[in-house]
Design a protein around this motif. Sequence first.
Motif, PDB file in Angstrom:
ATOM      1  N   VAL A  28      50.931  47.055  43.354  1.00  0.00           N
ATOM      2  CA  VAL A  28      49.607  47.536  42.989  1.00  0.00           C
ATOM      3  C   VAL A  28      48.675  46.346  42.777  1.00  0.00           C
ATOM      4  O   VAL A  28      48.923  45.511  41.903  1.00  0.00           O
ATOM      5  N   GLN A  29      47.631  46.277  43.582  1.00  0.00           N
ATOM      6  CA  GLN A  29      46.595  45.283  43.366  1.00  0.00           C
ATOM      7  C   GLN A  29      45.566  45.890  42.421  1.00  0.00           C
ATOM      8  O   GLN A  29      45.048  46.979  42.681  1.00  0.00           O
ATOM      9  N   VAL A  30      45.326  45.203  41.316  1.00  0.00           N
ATOM     10  CA  VAL A  30      44.471  45.755  40.271  1.00  0.00           C
ATOM     11  C   VAL A  30      43.302  44.827  39.988  1.00  0.00           C
ATOM     12  O   VAL A  30      43.350  43.627  40.270  1.00  0.00           O
ATOM     13  N   GLU A  31      42.281  45.403  39.413  1.00  0.00           N
ATOM     14  CA  GLU A  31      41.128  44.626  38.962  1.00  0.00           C
ATOM     15  C   GLU A  31      41.431  44.090  37.570  1.00  0.00           C
ATOM     16  O   GLU A  31      41.780  44.852  36.673  1.00  0.00           O
ATOM     17  N   GLY A  32      41.317  42.777  37.412  1.00  0.00           N
ATOM     18  CA  GLY A  32      41.642  42.156  36.135  1.00  0.00           C
ATOM     19  C   GLY A  32      43.031  41.544  36.150  1.00  0.00           C
ATOM     20  O   GLY A  32      43.758  41.615  37.151  1.00  0.00           O
ATOM     21  N   PRO A  61      39.074  46.347  54.109  1.00  0.00           N
ATOM     22  CA  PRO A  61      39.541  45.548  52.977  1.00  0.00           C
ATOM     23  C   PRO A  61      39.087  46.142  51.650  1.00  0.00           C
ATOM     24  O   PRO A  61      38.153  46.952  51.603  1.00  0.00           O
ATOM     25  N   ILE A  62      39.752  45.722  50.581  1.00  0.00           N
ATOM     26  CA  ILE A  62      39.350  46.181  49.244  1.00  0.00           C
ATOM     27  C   ILE A  62      37.984  45.596  48.900  1.00  0.00           C
ATOM     28  O   ILE A  62      37.554  44.611  49.493  1.00  0.00           O
ATOM     29  N   PRO A  97      38.384  38.882  38.432  1.00  0.00           N
ATOM     30  CA  PRO A  97      39.595  38.547  39.182  1.00  0.00           C
ATOM     31  C   PRO A  97      40.395  39.798  39.536  1.00  0.00           C
ATOM     32  O   PRO A  97      40.195  40.870  38.965  1.00  0.00           O
ATOM     33  N   ASP A  98      41.291  39.649  40.504  1.00  0.00           N
ATOM     34  CA  ASP A  98      42.247  40.713  40.786  1.00  0.00           C
ATOM     35  C   ASP A  98      43.640  40.107  40.756  1.00  0.00           C
ATOM     36  O   ASP A  98      43.815  38.896  40.870  1.00  0.00           O
ATOM     37  N   SER A  99      44.620  40.960  40.589  1.00  0.00           N
ATOM     38  CA  SER A  99      46.003  40.510  40.505  1.00  0.00           C
ATOM     39  C   SER A  99      46.914  41.631  40.978  1.00  0.00           C
ATOM     40  O   SER A  99      46.451  42.726  41.311  1.00  0.00           O
ATOM     41  N   TRP A 100      48.216  41.354  40.998  1.00  0.00           N
ATOM     42  CA  TRP A 100      49.205  42.321  41.489  1.00  0.00           C
ATOM     43  C   TRP A 100      50.232  42.594  40.401  1.00  0.00           C
ATOM     44  O   TRP A 100      50.596  41.695  39.639  1.00  0.00           O
ATOM     45  N   ILE A 101      50.687  43.839  40.364  1.00  0.00           N
ATOM     46  CA  ILE A 101      51.842  44.193  39.541  1.00  0.00           C
ATOM     47  C   ILE A 101      52.816  44.996  40.401  1.00  0.00           C
ATOM     48  O   ILE A 101      52.427  45.639  41.376  1.00  0.00           O
ATOM     49  N   ALA A 102      54.082  44.923  40.034  1.00  0.00           N
ATOM     50  CA  ALA A 102      55.108  45.786  40.626  1.00  0.00           C
ATOM     51  C   ALA A 102      55.405  46.868  39.596  1.00  0.00           C
ATOM     52  O   ALA A 102      55.675  46.573  38.429  1.00  0.00           O
ATOM     53  N   LYS A 134      44.319  53.694  32.874  1.00  0.00           N
ATOM     54  CA  LYS A 134      44.441  53.971  31.434  1.00  0.00           C
ATOM     55  C   LYS A 134      44.678  52.696  30.625  1.00  0.00           C
ATOM     56  O   LYS A 134      44.245  52.593  29.468  1.00  0.00           O
ATOM     57  N   VAL A 135      45.355  51.707  31.223  1.00  0.00           N
ATOM     58  CA  VAL A 135      45.615  50.455  30.499  1.00  0.00           C
ATOM     59  C   VAL A 135      44.592  49.377  30.870  1.00  0.00           C
ATOM     60  O   VAL A 135      44.804  48.196  30.603  1.00  0.00           O
ATOM     61  N   GLY A 136      43.474  49.787  31.493  1.00  0.00           N
ATOM     62  CA  GLY A 136      42.379  48.863  31.753  1.00  0.00           C
ATOM     63  C   GLY A 136      42.496  48.046  33.015  1.00  0.00           C
ATOM     64  O   GLY A 136      41.855  46.998  33.142  1.00  0.00           O
ATOM     65  N   LEU A 137      43.298  48.524  33.979  1.00  0.00           N
ATOM     66  CA  LEU A 137      43.523  47.798  35.230  1.00  0.00           C
ATOM     67  C   LEU A 137      43.281  48.729  36.423  1.00  0.00           C
ATOM     68  O   LEU A 137      44.232  49.247  37.013  1.00  0.00           O
ATOM     69  N   PRO A 138      42.032  48.968  36.790  1.00  0.00           N
ATOM     70  CA  PRO A 138      41.776  49.877  37.913  1.00  0.00           C
ATOM     71  C   PRO A 138      42.474  49.420  39.193  1.00  0.00           C
ATOM     72  O   PRO A 138      42.474  48.233  39.522  1.00  0.00           O
ATOM     73  N   THR A 139      43.069  50.361  39.899  1.00  0.00           N
ATOM     74  CA  THR A 139      43.781  50.047  41.139  1.00  0.00           C
ATOM     75  C   THR A 139      42.792  49.801  42.278  1.00  0.00           C
ATOM     76  O   THR A 139      41.898  50.598  42.526  1.00  0.00           O
TER      77      THR A 139
END
Length: 196
Positions: A74-78, A118-119, A126-131, A148-153
Amino acid sequence: MPDVILFNKPYGVITQFSDHALHPTLSNHIDAPGFYPAGRLDTDSEGLLLLTNDGKLQAHIADPRHKLPKTYWVQVEGNPSDEALAALRRGVDLGDFTTLPALAERLAPPDIWPRTPPIRVRKFIPDSWIALTIREGKNRQVRRMTAKVGLPTLRLIRMQVGDWTLEGIAPGAWRQLSVDLPPTAAPRNPRKPMRP
């Protein structure tokens, strides 16, 4: 022996074979009569979609009672804080239900295909990734959890369902396998970079 198709669904493809007025469909990519999707993947999500020619296997894969683990990149904002990751791991109250505890960890930017289109990129955010690995599959669940945890996808790629993975399958391509039993293995390491 039932067969399963592992399809790397591109962004914008709708999970159905019948024609759609606005989007390409599975019939634009897969010519395999008798196969049907086992579960769904939103039009604006990418990655592993399973199809099978066996009704019992289809029901097993799609039925939430069997709780097959599903791993998403998941690439998220923040930037995910420790608190945000802990909340995902505990379970998130989404109002209509509380999610089961998930596996959640930071992910180095993976070496994967570019998305078309593209996104959106924000100059000062910034953007980042989570698994993220979940055992449910409710409507837009991952997007709702991260929001919900403040990281829009920004981008969502399903990498694995049970022990079936996307490894080595390019966007829009698919692989057919014969299977003996439904998958039960735990997900592989979701941090491994992959380029089909």
